[in-house]
Design an enzyme around this catalytic site. Sequence first.
Site, mmCIF file in Angstrom:
data_model
loop_
_atom_site.group_PDB
_atom_site.id
_atom_site.type_symbol
_atom_site.label_atom_id
_atom_site.label_comp_id
_atom_site.label_asym_id
_atom_site.label_seq_id
_atom_site.Cartn_x
_atom_site.Cartn_y
_atom_site.Cartn_z
ATOM 1 C CG HIS A 43 6.844 -2.336 2.086
ATOM 2 N ND1 HIS A 43 6.857 -1.240 2.713
ATOM 3 C CD2 HIS A 43 5.889 -3.036 2.262
ATOM 4 C CE1 HIS A 43 5.744 -0.969 3.287
ATOM 5 N NE2 HIS A 43 4.822 -2.102 2.987
ATOM 6 C CG MET A 59 -2.038 -0.956 1.148
ATOM 7 S SD MET A 59 -3.543 -0.794 2.100
ATOM 8 C CE MET A 59 -3.188 -0.560 3.562
#
Length: 282
Positions: free
Chosen positions: A37, A30
């Site tokens: 990430h 997101m």
Amino acid sequence: MRVYEKRLDVKQHVADLHKQKKSIGFVPTMGALHQGHLALVKRAIDENQVVIVSIFVNPTQFNNSEDLINYPRTLESDIALLSKVSDDIIVFAPLPKEIYGEETKSIKYDFKGLENEMEGKFRPGHFDGVGTVLKHFFTIVSPTKAYFGEKDFQQLQIVRKLVTIEKMSLEIIGCPIYREESGLALSSRNKRLSQKQLQASPLIYKTLNQVKNDFGTKSVKNLTDWITEQFKNNDLLELEYFEIAKVSNLKSIRRKRKDTKYRAFIAVFAGEVRLIDNIALN
């Protein structure tokens, strides 16, 4: 680096990749990317010939409208961060209409009770939103493997169930939680923490570690009571829930049994920012 906004453009590109018999690693995010990430992206690069990263703030998995509004959106810096990892990453950053069409609506899923535990109790409809958006992305991207962090362990188990329900032929890879030096699990929401909240938040992981150390000698009730006491008079951190659950079905337990894997789960509010974490106990 290629950045796509249209689903048809991505599908056409993916179709060409499949004709070339290339493996595709997919990392759904997101945005507001951090080192956690990037760890997923790097693993995907190591294990696949092509990597696609989606950046999409999914409206259907927010049951708090203010949380959706306040969620950080940093597309330009996210792309710049990914480019430092590799220029060959494909980024898919669509608008909601591109994913949902004219009606932004969730599919109602039966995840065999996984959706009703922990996060499901406090965020009604959340996992329907997660399942819906991932079904769309998996259909568009057609990945060989998809990568998820274990910080959202309940979500990871639900994604695995989703793939079974939808009869999709991809492998779901769970990756270890990436933490700051303090032990705080990395999250895009950490950017919203004040300096005082950042200094207080490592208590979350510290208490989880103590639970792991004591799990073999203390009862579930004693551990739960102890956790409650640690946050009872804390002015900066408010405990929402703490549960010890079976890994297989995520149901909370009162007593331990041999030959069963357990995990401890916690959710804490630092002001308006909600932080979750978990740890394997055995």
